[in-house]
Design a protein around this motif. Structure first.
Motif, short mmCIF file in Angstrom:
data_model
loop_
_atom_site.label_atom_id
_atom_site.label_comp_id
_atom_site.label_asym_id
_atom_site.label_seq_id
_atom_site.Cartn_x
_atom_site.Cartn_y
_atom_site.Cartn_z
N GLY A 181 0.82 -1.17 -0.09
CA GLY A 181 0.20 0.15 0.07
C GLY A 181 0.90 1.07 0.01
O GLY A 181 0.57 2.13 -0.59
N MET A 182 1.98 1.18 0.84
CA MET A 182 2.63 2.36 0.98
C MET A 182 3.63 2.62 -0.63
O MET A 182 3.59 3.79 -1.11
N THR A 183 3.82 1.87 -1.31
CA THR A 183 4.50 1.67 -2.45
C THR A 183 3.51 2.20 -3.46
O THR A 183 3.93 3.27 -4.22
N ALA A 184 2.35 1.77 -3.59
CA ALA A 184 1.33 2.38 -4.40
C ALA A 184 1.06 3.89 -4.10
O ALA A 184 0.98 4.77 -5.25
N SER A 185 0.78 4.32 -2.71
CA SER A 185 0.36 5.76 -2.38
C SER A 185 1.61 6.49 -2.65
O SER A 185 1.40 7.74 -3.25
N LEU A 186 2.74 6.31 -2.40
CA LEU A 186 3.83 7.09 -2.74
C LEU A 186 4.12 7.18 -3.98
O LEU A 186 4.56 8.27 -4.58
N GLY A 187 4.06 6.06 -4.89
CA GLY A 187 4.25 6.06 -6.28
C GLY A 187 3.16 7.13 -7.01
O GLY A 187 3.56 7.89 -7.85
N LEU A 188 1.79 7.06 -6.48
CA LEU A 188 0.96 8.07 -6.85
C LEU A 188 1.37 9.70 -6.51
O LEU A 188 1.17 10.49 -7.36
N GLY A 222 9.36 9.61 -5.03
CA GLY A 222 9.71 8.26 -5.81
C GLY A 222 10.99 7.56 -5.20
O GLY A 222 10.77 6.07 -5.11
N LEU A 223 11.73 8.09 -4.72
CA LEU A 223 12.77 7.41 -3.74
C LEU A 223 12.24 6.69 -2.64
O LEU A 223 12.37 5.60 -2.37
N TYR A 224 11.16 7.45 -1.91
CA TYR A 224 10.67 6.78 -0.63
C TYR A 224 9.58 5.53 -1.11
O TYR A 224 9.60 4.64 -0.28
N ALA A 225 9.17 5.73 -2.37
CA ALA A 225 8.13 4.54 -2.73
C ALA A 225 9.33 3.23 -3.30
O ALA A 225 8.85 2.08 -2.98
N LEU A 229 11.35 -1.83 -1.40
CA LEU A 229 12.34 -2.95 -1.06
C LEU A 229 12.06 -3.36 0.53
O LEU A 229 12.14 -4.53 0.78
N SER A 230 11.04 -2.70 1.13
CA SER A 230 10.53 -3.38 2.24
C SER A 230 9.67 -4.66 2.33
O SER A 230 9.44 -5.16 3.03
N LEU A 231 8.95 -4.48 1.20
CA LEU A 231 8.01 -5.35 0.68
C LEU A 231 9.02 -6.77 0.28
O LEU A 231 8.44 -7.79 1.07
N VAL A 232 10.00 -6.70 -0.32
CA VAL A 232 10.82 -7.83 -0.59
C VAL A 232 11.44 -8.19 0.80
O VAL A 232 11.59 -9.53 1.08
N PHE A 233 11.99 -7.44 1.65
CA PHE A 233 12.68 -7.59 2.90
C PHE A 233 11.50 -8.70 3.72
O PHE A 233 12.05 -9.42 4.18
N VAL A 234 10.37 -8.12 3.81
CA VAL A 234 9.51 -8.83 4.72
C VAL A 234 9.13 -10.06 4.06
O VAL A 234 9.13 -11.05 5.00
N TYR A 235 8.79 -10.14 2.60
CA TYR A 235 8.76 -11.56 1.98
C TYR A 235 9.77 -12.61 2.34
O TYR A 235 9.42 -13.72 2.51
N LEU A 236 11.06 -12.04 2.17
CA LEU A 236 12.09 -13.18 2.31
C LEU A 236 12.77 -13.41 3.64
O LEU A 236 13.16 -14.44 3.98
#
Length: 494
Positions: A345-352, A446-449, A454-461
């Motif tokens: 959700g943060m990735t999408a909203s920051l990207g927006l 965009g940098l924060y997004a 990266l946080s999504l990948v980190f949590v997943y792995l």
């Protein structure tokens, strides 16, 4: 197979109902989080007035605002060692004293440099509270309810932020401006600082009546007091079994120190790196940019300056609602899934937001960026969605995880290192945003997004699920995604 895997609720050791007493002591401990939020936010209402009174330039004003973060990192770093040596309760009392002294000193400051010194002192208290409250709550809370009780820390923080904004507004309105005289002829901005002495005193008095952490008591050999805390507050039915479980996790080390965190291929134990990275990602997504620099954002979407306090207060209320939602969900849904949803959700909203600001236009006769319709609405929706996704997931859950993922013997020290990293990241993000925004708000968001992704990948792995696990089982916590039937040992979190 861990203890919790073998018998999740057998032997009568797990509390089936939430004891009102453990709620009470968790709320009392979380008052440190309230002061944490209040202290870091109270300067927002006073900054213009004190800048004018002390004739500060932009650079010195910015340093005065961010100086408390230096104290936060130092306070967090040393709090763990003090808590292990003297106990959790004495550190709470010390933090309360630091808050009290900082409030009075800041309000009576005669120049910018002693104001900065008093703000750093308050930062020591904030840093200590950011370590000791989640550690203490995790150590007294039953596993079944630890998530929602641990989330009280974040709820207290956002309530502190809201109260600081509200008290600033009331004092400024009562005086007719932050720079105007208020009670006893003292400037209103000084009262904004001094009012913090009241909750600081309440926190110190409440801390004196809290029971000490049973895990600390067992480590010091005071089994009788630990038994009473476990039975009366935590609700353990088989106290002797619980004490034996705690003792086994503590007996490997006679004295905990920062050296106990060392190990692994990258200098620190993998579980310590996990805590550090959780702390870093919580800040690197740029949440404090929204709270520290929101005026610029709201003005760019068409709000005038007089509405800045109102919009900040609304954002603060949204943060409170989001935290309450997290408290209701964390022990039902679990930590891992909520973090994954939050990162997405943060990735999408920051990207927006980054996309919206790519359509920004320089307003005539001004250097400010203005957004045309419909992008002003898109930016506003994106910012509020970001606050909600963060507030329901990464905001409270990082504090929950930091309080529970570390083994008993390194918990306070590891939490101190992770919290210090968090304050360092907070300072880095807050101080670099003006420079990044000069490059372009699209680049900044965009940098924060990118960090959110990266946080999504980190949590997943790497982030394991800790829902319903006893703290004594954290010695066997495995990092990385569980792969049933995958074969081969996973890397131990210890």
């Amino acid at each position: 197979m861990t203890t919790s895997d073998a018998r999740p609720d057998d032997a009568g050791t797990h509390a089936q109902h939430l004891n009102p007493k453990v709620i009470a002591i968790s709320v009392a401990a979380a008052v440190g989080g309230f002061l944490f939020g209040f202290d870091t936010s109270v300067i927002n209402g006073a900054v213009n007035a004190l800048s004018s009174e002390f004739s500060l330039g932009a650079g010195l004003t910015g340093f005065a605002v961010s100086s408390a973060l230096i104290g936060c990192a130092v306070g967090a770093w040393f709090a763990g060692g003090l808590a292990n040596r003297f106990g959790r309760i004495p550190v709470m009392v010390i933090a309360a004293i630091l808050f009290f002294v900082s409030a009075i000193g800041s309000g009576l400051a005669f120049g910018v440099w002693d104001l900065i010194a008093w703000r750093v002192v308050g930062g020591f208290g904030v840093g200590a509270a950011s370590v000791i409250a989640p550690a203490y709550i995790a150590e007294v809370a039953p596993a079944k309810f630890r998530g929602r009780l641990g989330s009280l820390q974040q709820l207290a923080i956002v309530l502190g932020i809201f109260t600081a904004l509200l008290s600033n507004a009331m004092i400024a309105n009562g005086a007719g401006g932050a720079a105007e005289s208020y009670w006893f002829g003292v400037a209103a901005w000084r009262w904004m600082f001094m009012i913090e002495a009241v909750p600081a005193a309440v926190y110190g008095i409440m801390a004196l009546f809290l029971p000490e952490s049973p895990r600390y008591l067992i480590g010091k050999g005071d089994v009788d007091r630990a038994s009473k805390v476990l039975f009366d507050f935590t609700g353990e039915l088989d106290v002797n079994l619980k004490i034996e479980q705690i003792r086994k996790t503590l007996e490997r080390e006679q004295k905990e120190s920062l050296r106990d965190l060392l190990g692994g291929r990258f200098g620190l134990k993998p579980i310590v790196w996990l805590g550090i990275l959780l702390s870093l990602f919580q800040q690197l997504v740029g949440i404090n940019v929204i709270f520290y620099y929101s005026t610029t954002l709201w003005q760019s979407v068409g709000f005038d300056e007089s509405q800045a306090l109102l919009t900040s207060t609304i954002t603060s209320v949204m943060n409170i609602i989001a935290t309450i939602i997290a408290i209701l969900l964390v022990d039902r849904v679990g930590r891992r899934l909520m973090l994954l949803v939050g990162s997405a959700g943060m990735t999408a909203s920051l990207g927006l937001m980054a996309l919206a600001f790519s359509f920004g236009e320089i307003a005539p006769g001004s250097d400010a960026v203005a957004l045309p319709d419909p992008w002003s609405t898109v930016a506003l929706v994106g910012a509020n969605a970001f606050v909600m996704f963060f507030g329901t997931t990464w905001g409270p859950l990082v504090w929950v995880l930091l309080g529970e993922i570390f083994p008993n013997r390194i918990r306070a020290s590891a939490l101190a290192v992770a919290a210090a990293a968090q304050w360092g990241a907070n300072w880095a993000v807050s101080s670099t945003f003006p420079t990044l925004s000069e490059i372009g708000l699209t680049f900044a968001y965009g940098l924060y997004a990118g960090f959110a992704l990266l946080s999504l990948v980190f949590v997943y792995l790497w982030v394991p699920e800790t829902k319903d696990r006893e703290l004594e089982d954290m010695d066997t916590l495995q990092l990385g995604r569980a792969r049933k039937g995958a074969g081969g040992p996973e890397e131990s979190g210890d």
